[in-house]
Every structure is written in structure tokens, then in C-alpha cells.
Design a protein around this motif. Structure first.
Motif, PDB file in Angstrom:
ATOM      1  N   ALA A 100       0.700  -0.932   0.337  1.00 14.62           N
ATOM      2  CA  ALA A 100      -0.171  -0.230  -0.332  1.00 14.62           C
ATOM      3  C   ALA A 100       0.739   1.020  -0.265  1.00 14.62           C
ATOM      4  CB  ALA A 100      -0.921   0.119   1.370  1.00 14.62           C
ATOM      5  N   GLN A 101       1.773   1.330   0.428  1.00 18.09           N
ATOM      6  CA  GLN A 101       2.796   2.227   0.911  1.00 18.09           C
ATOM      7  C   GLN A 101       3.661   2.998  -0.075  1.00 18.09           C
ATOM      8  OE1 GLN A 101       5.535   1.296   3.822  1.00 18.09           O
ATOM      9  NE2 GLN A 101       3.857   2.080   5.434  1.00 18.09           N
ATOM     10  N   THR A 102       3.682   1.266  -0.884  1.00 22.63           N
ATOM     11  CA  THR A 102       5.028   1.539  -2.494  1.00 22.63           C
ATOM     12  C   THR A 102       4.017   2.436  -3.498  1.00 22.63           C
ATOM     13  OG1 THR A 102       5.740  -0.282  -1.821  1.00 22.63           O
ATOM     14  CG2 THR A 102       6.150   0.402  -4.013  1.00 22.63           C
ATOM     15  N   GLU A 103       2.179   1.585  -3.731  1.00 25.99           N
ATOM     16  CA  GLU A 103       1.071   2.389  -4.367  1.00 25.99           C
ATOM     17  C   GLU A 103       1.571   3.527  -4.353  1.00 25.99           C
ATOM     18  OE1 GLU A 103      -2.068  -0.464  -3.968  1.00 25.99           O
ATOM     19  OE2 GLU A 103      -1.584  -1.781  -5.858  1.00 25.99           O
ATOM     20  N   GLU A 104       1.117   4.370  -3.102  1.00 32.98           N
ATOM     21  CA  GLU A 104       1.246   4.937  -2.515  1.00 32.98           C
ATOM     22  C   GLU A 104       2.236   6.387  -2.927  1.00 32.98           C
ATOM     23  OE1 GLU A 104       0.508   7.560   1.154  1.00 32.98           O
ATOM     24  OE2 GLU A 104      -0.347   5.803   0.973  1.00 32.98           O
ATOM     25  N   ARG A 105       3.223   6.100  -2.810  1.00 31.59           N
ATOM     26  CA  ARG A 105       4.497   6.031  -3.557  1.00 31.59           C
ATOM     27  C   ARG A 105       4.420   6.552  -5.310  1.00 31.59           C
ATOM     28  NH1 ARG A 105       9.211   3.003   0.087  1.00 31.59           N
ATOM     29  NH2 ARG A 105       8.947   4.973   2.413  1.00 31.59           N
ATOM     30  N   CYS A 106       4.099   4.863  -5.632  1.00 36.51           N
ATOM     31  CA  CYS A 106       4.304   5.334  -6.669  1.00 36.51           C
ATOM     32  C   CYS A 106       3.161   6.308  -7.463  1.00 36.51           C
ATOM     33  CB  CYS A 106       4.231   3.894  -7.279  1.00 36.51           C
ATOM     34  SG  CYS A 106       5.186   2.457  -7.284  1.00 36.51           S
ATOM     35  N   ALA A 107       1.959   6.096  -6.761  1.00 38.07           N
ATOM     36  CA  ALA A 107       0.795   8.234  -7.414  1.00 38.07           C
ATOM     37  C   ALA A 107       1.065   8.667  -7.603  1.00 38.07           C
ATOM     38  CB  ALA A 107      -0.252   6.942  -6.575  1.00 38.07           C
ATOM     39  N   LYS A 108       2.103   9.161  -6.007  1.00 38.58           N
ATOM     40  CA  LYS A 108       2.390  10.366  -5.918  1.00 38.58           C
ATOM     41  C   LYS A 108       3.507  10.664  -6.837  1.00 38.58           C
ATOM     42  CE  LYS A 108       1.640  10.713  -1.126  1.00 38.58           C
ATOM     43  NZ  LYS A 108       2.543  10.807   0.660  1.00 38.58           N
ATOM     44  N   ARG A 109       4.732   9.751  -7.477  1.00 37.06           N
ATOM     45  CA  ARG A 109       5.320  10.249  -8.096  1.00 37.06           C
ATOM     46  C   ARG A 109       4.842  10.434  -9.343  1.00 37.06           C
ATOM     47  NH1 ARG A 109      10.915   6.550  -5.376  1.00 37.06           N
ATOM     48  NH2 ARG A 109      11.108   7.504  -4.050  1.00 37.06           N
ATOM     49  N   GLU A 110       4.020   9.115  -9.898  1.00 41.00           N
ATOM     50  CA  GLU A 110       3.070   9.673 -11.241  1.00 41.00           C
ATOM     51  C   GLU A 110       2.569  11.396 -11.042  1.00 41.00           C
ATOM     52  OE1 GLU A 110       0.306   7.282 -14.151  1.00 41.00           O
ATOM     53  OE2 GLU A 110       0.767   6.706 -12.150  1.00 41.00           O
TER      54      GLU A 110
END
Length: 144
Positions: A100-110
Motif C-alpha cells: 500500500a505504501q509503495t502504491e501510494e509513493r508510486c501514485a505521488k511520483r506519477e
């Protein structure tokens, strides 16, 4: 037979009587020997039966110990299985949290990358417009 009766018997009769008594004594000795042999056999069988009973008890103890060891082993396996299940649940929960943290980070970076692409695209448009204006100025000196 009394002593008086024996005195009345002839020598031949006495010998026959002695012979019968000797045969009877031999027969009794054989019977006694047979009875002693039977008694010895019975004693041996009793001794063997006692030994067999003792061995059976020893075997029972061995089987009881083996059963107890098997039960301990099964309990140990059950306990380890339960511990492993708890560990697996904890690891799965941690993995889901990390995911979940990784998905959140990816969404922010995207989102940041998309903003940056828009900014760069806008800057490139501005540069392109300037270049066109410069090109136009260089090619058309009268307008200056």
C-alpha cells in the motif's frame, strides 16, 4: 501278604513273585521318570511363560514410550504449524502495508512526473514560439 503266607510259598513261586515285584518296580520307576520329565517340561513351560509375560510387559513399555514420543511429536508439529500460521499472517499484513505504501509513493511520483511533463511541455512550447519569432525576425528584416 504276610510273612506266614510267604513261608508257605515254594521257591519257584517266590521267584515269580519277586520277578513280578521287580517288573512292577521297573514300571513304577518308568512312570516316575515320565512324571518327572512332565514336571520338568511343565516347569520349563511355566518359566518360558513367565519369560514371555516379562517380555510382553517390556514390549508394552516400549510401545507406550513410542506412543508417548509420537504424541509429543504430533503436538510439536501442531504447535509449530500454529506458530507458522501466525507468522505468515503477520508477514502478509506487513507485506500488504508495504505494498500500500509503495502504491501510494508510486501514485505521488506519477502525479509529480505528469506535472513535470506538463511544465516541460509548456516550457518547450514557449521556447518553440520564441524560436519561431526569432526565425521570423532573422528571415524578415523589414519587420524590425
Amino acid at each position: 501278604m504276610t510273612e506266614k503266607d510267604l513261608k508257605k510259598l515254594s521257591r519257584k513261586q517266590l521267584l515269580e513273585l519277586l520277578l513280578k515285584q521287580t517288573e512292577r518296580a521297573d514300571e513304577l520307576e518308568r512312570e516316575l521318570s515320565d512324571v518327572r520329565n512332565e514336571l520338568a517340561d511343565k516347569s520349563l513351560k511355566q518359566s518360558e511363560a513367565g519369560s514371555i509375560a516379562e517380555e510382553a510387559l517390556k514390549l508394552n513399555r516400549v510401545f507406550e514410550a513410542a506412543q508417548a514420543a509420537a504424541m509429543q511429536y504430533v503436538e510439536s508439529i501442531k504447535r509449530m504449524s500454529e506458530e507458522n500460521e501466525l507468522l505468515l499472517e503477520r508477514v502478509n499484513a506487513e507485506a500488504q502495508a508495504i505494498f500500500a505504501q509503495t502504491e501510494e509513493r508510486c501514485a505521488k511520483r506519477e502525479a509529480m512526473a505528469q506535472r513535470r511533463v506538463k511544465e516541460l511541455t509548456e516550457q518547450l512550447r514557449q521556447l518553440y514560439k520564441r524560436k519561431k519569432m526569432l526565425d521570423k525576425m532573422m528571415n524578415d528584416p523589414s519587420e524590425n
